[in-house]
Design an enzyme around this catalytic site. Sequence first.
Site, PDB file in Angstrom:
ATOM      1  CG  HIS A   1       4.144   3.872   8.607  1.00 15.21           C
ATOM      2  ND1 HIS A   1       4.362   4.838   7.324  1.00 15.21           N
ATOM      3  CD2 HIS A   1       3.856   2.603   8.034  1.00 15.21           C
ATOM      4  CE1 HIS A   1       3.823   4.118   6.288  1.00 15.21           C
ATOM      5  NE2 HIS A   1       3.429   2.954   6.519  1.00 15.21           N
TER       6      HIS A   1
ATOM      7  CE  LYS B   1      26.212  -3.974  -6.042  1.00 12.04           C
ATOM      8  NZ  LYS B   1      26.140  -3.177  -7.180  1.00 12.04           N
TER       9      LYS B   1
ATOM     10  NE  ARG C   1       7.419   0.425   4.765  1.00 12.70           N
ATOM     11  CZ  ARG C   1       6.206   0.145   4.586  1.00 12.70           C
ATOM     12  NH1 ARG C   1       5.886  -1.423   4.096  1.00 12.70           N
ATOM     13  NH2 ARG C   1       5.076   0.675   4.956  1.00 12.70           N
TER      14      ARG C   1
ATOM     15  NE  ARG D   1      -1.660  -2.271   2.763  1.00  9.27           N
ATOM     16  CZ  ARG D   1      -1.855  -3.551   2.433  1.00  9.27           C
ATOM     17  NH1 ARG D   1      -2.793  -3.949   1.901  1.00  9.27           N
ATOM     18  NH2 ARG D   1      -0.899  -4.249   2.870  1.00  9.27           N
ATOM     19  CB  THR D   2       3.545   2.634   2.134  1.00  9.07           C
ATOM     20  OG1 THR D   2       2.793   2.281   3.311  1.00  9.07           O
ATOM     21  CG2 THR D   2       4.469   3.634   2.308  1.00  9.07           C
TER      22      THR D   2
HETATM   23  C1  NCD Z   1       1.959  -1.307   8.027  1.00  7.31           C
HETATM   24  C2  NCD Z   1       3.554  -1.083   8.427  1.00  7.31           C
HETATM   25  O1  NCD Z   1       4.298  -1.375   7.338  1.00  7.31           O
HETATM   26  O2  NCD Z   1       3.784  -0.947   9.327  1.00  7.31           O
HETATM   27  N1  NCD Z   1       1.456  -1.272   6.722  1.00  7.31           N
HETATM   28  C3  NCD Z   1       1.393  -0.193   6.130  1.00  7.31           C
HETATM   29  O3  NCD Z   1       2.253   0.732   5.891  1.00  7.31           O
HETATM   30  N2  NCD Z   1      -0.145  -0.144   5.453  1.00  7.31           N
HETATM   31  C4  NCD Z   1       1.359  -2.064   9.180  1.00  7.31           C
HETATM   32  C5  NCD Z   1       1.948  -3.470   9.044  1.00  7.31           C
HETATM   33  O4  NCD Z   1       2.685  -3.937   8.238  1.00  7.31           O
HETATM   34  O5  NCD Z   1       1.228  -4.385   9.780  1.00  7.31           O
END
Ligand code: NCD
Length: 304
Positions: free
Chosen positions: A134, A85, A106, A56-57
């Site tokens: 997040h 590397k 991320r 999703r992100t």
């Molecule tokens: C979340 C995350 O990555 O922290 N997911 C997201 O970004 N929608 C929640 C999760 O992974 O449980």
Amino acid sequence: MPLTFRHLVSASQITRPDADFLVDRSIAMEEVLAGSGSDVLKGKILATLFYEPSTRTRLSFETAMYRLGGQVITADGIGSSSLKKGESIEDTMRMAGAYADCIVMRHPQSGIAEVAAGASPVPFINGGDGGNEHPTQGLLDLLTIQRERGTRSGLHVAFGCDPKHSRTIRSLVRLLCLYEGNRFTFIGPPSLRMSDDVLSELKQRGVAFEETDDPRAGVTADVLYMNRLQQERFEDPAEFERLRRNYVLTASMLQGSTVTIMDPLPRVDEIAPDVDLLPNAAYFRQARNGLLLRMALLESMLAA
Ligand code: NCD
């Protein structure tokens, strides 16, 4: 309105005017989506660097960029990156910032987003750093609460069932503290209690909260925010297996309840599929709100 931050690392940086502006602007983005999009980010390039899985992100950031006329470059962090590397995160940021106008990253390491932002020559957005934060998920969760409940203050919000490891819970709690009268219930076993840094922030701000291991505690709240047990952040896999089915929300538990049910997704064991049919199950609407929020955020951070 210009936002008060250049890089977005933590929800703690977001002021109430920032949050108010982004919620309103996200709602206005429905019109852009209903029309033929916008070209406000024409000529801008977003780099997405995901060193941890994401659906999703990543997809919503990339879609947001395209809907606003911008473009995306991406490096599949897992397996193919220079980090593998031995390149430092600082060098990776310098390099990505030489190509792109904005970076979303991320990474599994808690706290690394701050280091990355410090080295980035262009606006940087934390797309999740380990169990830490997040912030864009927190913002889209705030937007969802506004759209589902018609307010973002005076609410009882329950969080289950892994407050200790959930970066989305940490970010959302911080944002909800910007608004008066919100109170929290953290649901989980004693070993997964919310960490002391967040609890002491709440005490300092005078925000009311309680902790319980009763999975039913959220049913009478205004919002019940579920999140899967964060398997990848457990030190002991046996503990994950022992707890994973202890906290499963089912439709029968929710009979007569009007609580708004949220989940950042992916949903694993924590919500039974029969909950999906309830009108107050908001998690798929929540995921769509991620697109609107990321459009509003990218426009505000990048438009000339
Ligand atoms: C979340 C995350 O990555 O922290 N997911 C997201 O970004 N929608 C929640 C999760 O992974 O449980």
